[in-house]
Design a protein around this motif. Structure first.
Motif, short mmCIF file in Angstrom:
data_model
loop_
_atom_site.label_atom_id
_atom_site.label_comp_id
_atom_site.label_asym_id
_atom_site.label_seq_id
_atom_site.Cartn_x
_atom_site.Cartn_y
_atom_site.Cartn_z
N TYR A 150 0.84 -1.19 0.00
CA TYR A 150 0.00 0.00 0.00
C TYR A 150 0.88 1.24 0.00
O TYR A 150 2.07 1.18 0.33
N LYS A 151 0.29 2.36 -0.40
CA LYS A 151 1.03 3.62 -0.44
C LYS A 151 0.73 4.44 0.81
O LYS A 151 -0.37 4.38 1.34
N VAL A 152 1.70 5.19 1.25
CA VAL A 152 1.53 6.08 2.41
C VAL A 152 2.02 7.47 2.03
O VAL A 152 3.15 7.63 1.56
N GLU A 153 1.16 8.45 2.22
CA GLU A 153 1.58 9.85 2.09
C GLU A 153 1.36 10.53 3.42
O GLU A 153 0.28 10.44 4.00
N MET A 154 2.39 11.20 3.93
CA MET A 154 2.34 11.80 5.25
C MET A 154 1.99 13.29 5.13
O MET A 154 2.49 13.99 4.26
N PHE A 155 1.12 13.73 6.06
CA PHE A 155 0.68 15.12 6.07
C PHE A 155 0.78 15.67 7.49
O PHE A 155 0.66 14.94 8.46
N SER A 156 0.96 16.99 7.57
CA SER A 156 0.98 17.65 8.87
C SER A 156 -0.43 17.75 9.41
O SER A 156 -1.38 18.03 8.69
N PHE A 157 -0.59 17.48 10.70
CA PHE A 157 -1.88 17.62 11.34
C PHE A 157 -2.25 19.09 11.54
O PHE A 157 -3.42 19.42 11.66
N LEU A 158 -1.26 19.98 11.62
CA LEU A 158 -1.54 21.38 11.95
C LEU A 158 -2.26 22.06 10.80
O LEU A 158 -1.80 22.08 9.68
N ARG A 159 -3.39 22.63 11.09
CA ARG A 159 -4.18 23.29 10.07
C ARG A 159 -3.47 24.55 9.57
O ARG A 159 -2.77 25.23 10.31
N ASN A 160 -3.69 24.87 8.31
CA ASN A 160 -3.10 26.09 7.76
C ASN A 160 -4.03 26.69 6.73
O ASN A 160 -5.03 26.11 6.36
#
Length: 297
Positions: A172-182
């Motif tokens: 499977y693929k994983v893309e990581m994102f910041s939890f902090l809203r912007n």
């Protein structure tokens, strides 16, 4: 069942949780299911559940903190919905199945530790559904919840967990994102939100070590009492309770996937004393560690 409602849309029955999308508030105790045409969302939203979207037809694009993730028919996406997200593009023929999993349930399931941490750290998991879940299976889950049979609902919960375990056995693929809203997703509680997420990250990385509330608060440079209050207000669970849940989940993985002595698993999961481990495990799981191992190995 808690806050589940039945809706009719274009001859498709589906269930929807009566969500208010309050950031970091997990009051739901049941899985919820929808099956419908997805729609464009002008604004970001977020909620506490783990969200699984299975795309049966068409194409669907998410904007996740201003980044793009696209899935096509026959693919699925799994992510912790505290990450601000919205549907930014959708084809006319799209049809999606949506499963919302309460965080407390997800943390209690026996899933690979790497997968758990990827999801809890902001990863969006995408994969083909071939061999993982079928449209017929999704429809059966939907039907079970429509009939509100408590025994079958528990079985459905187990089957969703097994579906995620099957997913982990495939590439499977994983893309990581910041939890902090912007940007357009700013919210007045951003500072508190960021501090809670930093605490969650620290616990995820260190829960199997001898850490205490003071250590967690020091990591985010907050007074322990303030940190405890902030965490409890946003997650509706105390830091100590959350830490125990993470440690028990770690122990469940070791009990299911290794033959390590239970005494060693006690230490490896972050519990200092066998007595406290056995008491916490029995309270949260309902059976002893040995009984759990006997049932899962």
């Amino acid at each position: 069942m808690n806050n589940l409602k039945v809706f009719q849309s274009e001859n498709v029955n589906y269930l929807v949780n009566d969500l208010r999308f309050a950031p970091l508030l997990d009051v739901e105790t049941e899985l919820s299911f929808e099956q419908r045409k997805p729609f464009y969302m002008a604004e970001y939203h977020w909620h506490q559940q783990i969200e699984i979207n299975v795309l049966h037809k068409g194409t669907l694009e998410y904007a996740i903190n201003n980044a793009k993730v696209q899935i096509t028919a026959g693919e699925m996406a799994v992510f912790w919905a505290v990450t601000p997200h919205r549907v930014s593009k959708v084809s006319e023929d799209a049809m999606v199945g949506i499963i919302n999993i309460p965080l407390s349930a997800f943390l209690g399931w026996v899933l690979p530790q790497e997968f758990m941490q990827q999801v809890m750290h902001g990863g969006v998991i995408t994969s083909s559904t071939d061999g993982v879940v079928s449209l017929a299976e999704s429809n059966r889950w939907l039907s079970c919840y429509h009939n509100e049979n408590s025994v079958r609902n528990r079985i459905v919960s187990d089957e969703v967990c097994l579906m995620l375990r099957r997913l982990c056995s495939f590439d499977y693929k994983v893309e990581m994102f910041s939890f902090l809203r912007n940007g357009s997703s700013r919210h007045p509680s951003d500072t508190g939100y960021k501090n809670v997420q930093l605490m969650l990250d620290y616990i995820a990385k260190n829960h199997n070590k001898d850490i205490k509330v003071d250590d967690i608060a020091a990591h985010v440079k907050l007074h322990p009492k303030y940190a405890m209050g902030l965490f409890k207000n946003m997650l509706s669970v105390s830091i100590k309770q959350y830490l125990i849940i993470m440690r028990i989940n770690h122990a469940k993985v070791l009990l299911s996937n290794t033959r390590n002595p239970i005494k060693n698993i006690t230490n490896d999961s972050g519990f200092k004393h066998p007595g406290s481990f056995f008491a916490a495990f029995k309270k949260h799981v309902g059976i002893t560690p040995q009984e759990f191992r006997d049932q899962t190995m």
